[in-house]
Design an enzyme around this catalytic site. Structure first.
Site, PDB file in Angstrom:
ATOM      1  N   ASN A 189      32.329  -0.580 -34.244  1.00  0.00           N
ATOM      2  CA  ASN A 189      33.774  -0.356 -34.113  1.00  0.00           C
ATOM      3  C   ASN A 189      34.337   0.234 -35.402  1.00  0.00           C
ATOM      4  O   ASN A 189      34.509  -0.465 -36.387  1.00  0.00           O
ATOM      5  CB  ASN A 189      34.468  -1.676 -33.778  1.00  0.00           C
ATOM      6  CG  ASN A 189      35.971  -1.534 -33.643  1.00  0.00           C
ATOM      7  OD1 ASN A 189      36.538  -0.464 -33.819  1.00  0.00           O
ATOM      8  ND2 ASN A 189      36.621  -2.640 -33.325  1.00  0.00           N
ATOM      9  N   ALA A 243      42.323   4.119 -27.926  1.00  0.00           N
ATOM     10  CA  ALA A 243      41.565   2.924 -28.291  1.00  0.00           C
ATOM     11  C   ALA A 243      41.495   1.904 -27.159  1.00  0.00           C
ATOM     12  O   ALA A 243      40.471   1.235 -26.994  1.00  0.00           O
ATOM     13  CB  ALA A 243      42.184   2.288 -29.540  1.00  0.00           C
ATOM     14  N   LEU A 244      42.557   1.762 -26.389  1.00  0.00           N
ATOM     15  CA  LEU A 244      42.544   0.777 -25.310  1.00  0.00           C
ATOM     16  C   LEU A 244      41.514   1.109 -24.228  1.00  0.00           C
ATOM     17  O   LEU A 244      41.020   0.212 -23.550  1.00  0.00           O
ATOM     18  CB  LEU A 244      43.925   0.654 -24.671  1.00  0.00           C
ATOM     19  CG  LEU A 244      44.911  -0.227 -25.413  1.00  0.00           C
ATOM     20  CD1 LEU A 244      46.270  -0.206 -24.724  1.00  0.00           C
ATOM     21  CD2 LEU A 244      44.401  -1.647 -25.556  1.00  0.00           C
ATOM     22  N   GLU A 245      41.189   2.374 -24.084  1.00  0.00           N
ATOM     23  CA  GLU A 245      40.232   2.788 -23.064  1.00  0.00           C
ATOM     24  C   GLU A 245      38.779   2.633 -23.518  1.00  0.00           C
ATOM     25  O   GLU A 245      37.861   2.709 -22.708  1.00  0.00           O
ATOM     26  CB  GLU A 245      40.495   4.242 -22.667  1.00  0.00           C
ATOM     27  CG  GLU A 245      41.791   4.456 -21.910  1.00  0.00           C
ATOM     28  CD  GLU A 245      43.043   4.448 -22.789  1.00  0.00           C
ATOM     29  OE1 GLU A 245      44.130   4.184 -22.242  1.00  0.00           O
ATOM     30  OE2 GLU A 245      42.943   4.706 -24.002  1.00  0.00           O
ATOM     31  N   THR A 280      56.832  -1.247 -33.801  1.00  0.00           N
ATOM     32  CA  THR A 280      56.734  -2.342 -32.842  1.00  0.00           C
ATOM     33  C   THR A 280      55.394  -3.057 -32.995  1.00  0.00           C
ATOM     34  O   THR A 280      54.531  -2.635 -33.764  1.00  0.00           O
ATOM     35  CB  THR A 280      56.854  -1.812 -31.398  1.00  0.00           C
ATOM     36  OG1 THR A 280      55.697  -1.030 -31.116  1.00  0.00           O
ATOM     37  CG2 THR A 280      58.118  -0.967 -31.216  1.00  0.00           C
ATOM     38  N   VAL A 319      44.456   3.919 -34.983  1.00  0.00           N
ATOM     39  CA  VAL A 319      45.709   3.451 -34.396  1.00  0.00           C
ATOM     40  C   VAL A 319      46.691   3.305 -35.551  1.00  0.00           C
ATOM     41  O   VAL A 319      46.428   2.567 -36.503  1.00  0.00           O
ATOM     42  CB  VAL A 319      45.528   2.096 -33.665  1.00  0.00           C
ATOM     43  CG1 VAL A 319      46.842   1.641 -33.048  1.00  0.00           C
ATOM     44  CG2 VAL A 319      44.433   2.193 -32.610  1.00  0.00           C
ATOM     45  N   HIS A 349      53.125  -3.021 -30.836  1.00  0.00           N
ATOM     46  CA  HIS A 349      52.140  -2.299 -30.042  1.00  0.00           C
ATOM     47  C   HIS A 349      50.855  -2.063 -30.836  1.00  0.00           C
ATOM     48  O   HIS A 349      49.747  -2.206 -30.316  1.00  0.00           O
ATOM     49  CB  HIS A 349      52.734  -0.966 -29.577  1.00  0.00           C
ATOM     50  CG  HIS A 349      51.833  -0.191 -28.677  1.00  0.00           C
ATOM     51  ND1 HIS A 349      51.191   0.950 -29.092  1.00  0.00           N
ATOM     52  CD2 HIS A 349      51.464  -0.394 -27.386  1.00  0.00           C
ATOM     53  CE1 HIS A 349      50.449   1.413 -28.098  1.00  0.00           C
ATOM     54  NE2 HIS A 349      50.609   0.632 -27.052  1.00  0.00           N
ATOM     55  N   ARG A 383      39.657   8.440 -45.199  1.00  0.00           N
ATOM     56  CA  ARG A 383      38.484   7.854 -44.552  1.00  0.00           C
ATOM     57  C   ARG A 383      37.695   8.840 -43.710  1.00  0.00           C
ATOM     58  O   ARG A 383      36.702   8.459 -43.083  1.00  0.00           O
ATOM     59  CB  ARG A 383      38.927   6.672 -43.698  1.00  0.00           C
ATOM     60  CG  ARG A 383      39.489   5.561 -44.547  1.00  0.00           C
ATOM     61  CD  ARG A 383      40.060   4.474 -43.706  1.00  0.00           C
ATOM     62  NE  ARG A 383      40.487   3.369 -44.549  1.00  0.00           N
ATOM     63  CZ  ARG A 383      41.428   2.526 -44.217  1.00  0.00           C
ATOM     64  NH1 ARG A 383      42.047   2.659 -43.066  1.00  0.00           N
ATOM     65  NH2 ARG A 383      41.756   1.549 -45.021  1.00  0.00           N
TER      66      ARG A 383
END
Length: 170
Positions: free
Chosen positions: A126, A68-70, A99, A94, A101, A140
């Protein structure tokens, strides 16, 4: 179009109704998906592509990214390399862990995708799902009206049709 149909964990679920989607012949859409939770994300992507084709889009291109960060950077590079894209759809998940994160990744991805959409004036849908367990993602990504890939495609098609209906700039 959405309609209610069923419950999940005590909440009413809303299913996508694609029977009245507009036609957007020739629309070009890219699908960006995370490699995490590949089986479920592939099911969302498959349903997404079926819905897009049924609405008249050309065969969507598919791009697999590490996570997801990319995605915001990947979408930026896609739109720079192909400014004729009518929309980009991002699919992934995700999972919440022990944590913070999880919160950081979901927030950074969402903010980044919104920023890219505004910068390139192109809808970036998104559907990177924050989940607490795989049962959430399985629910989902089933081949039914609750599949988030169907919802993402419907949102892209509706936005493309809306944008095409805008009056031409003077």
């Amino acid at each position: 179009m959405l309609h209610s149909a069923g419950e999940y964990r005590g909440t009413v679920r809303i299913a996508a109704d694609t029977s009245e989607l507009p036609t957007v012949n020739g629309a070009r859409v890219a699908v960006v998906q995370s490699k995490w939770y590949r089986d479920q994300v592939d099911r969302m992507a498959d349903a997404c592509r079926v819905t897009l084709r049924a609405a008249g889009c050309v065969e969507p291109t598919t791009h697999i990214v590490p996570g997801a960060l990319e995605m915001p950077l990947a979408v930026t590079l896609l739109l720079r390399s192909d400014p004729t894209l009518d929309a980009v759809i991002c699919l992934g998940a995700v999972m919440k862990g022990d944590t913070y994160h999880f919160e950081m990744v979901v927030d950074a991805c969402g903010r980044g995708l919104a920023e890219v959409a505004r910068e390139y004036l192109t809808p970036v849908i998104n559907e990177v799902l924050p989940i607490t367990d795989l049962a959430d993602l399985d629910k989902r990504s089933q081949p039914d009206g609750f599949n988030k890939g169907v919802e993402a495609a419907a949102a892209a098609v509706e936005f493309i049709a809306w944008r095409r209906a805008l009056p031409a700039a003077p």
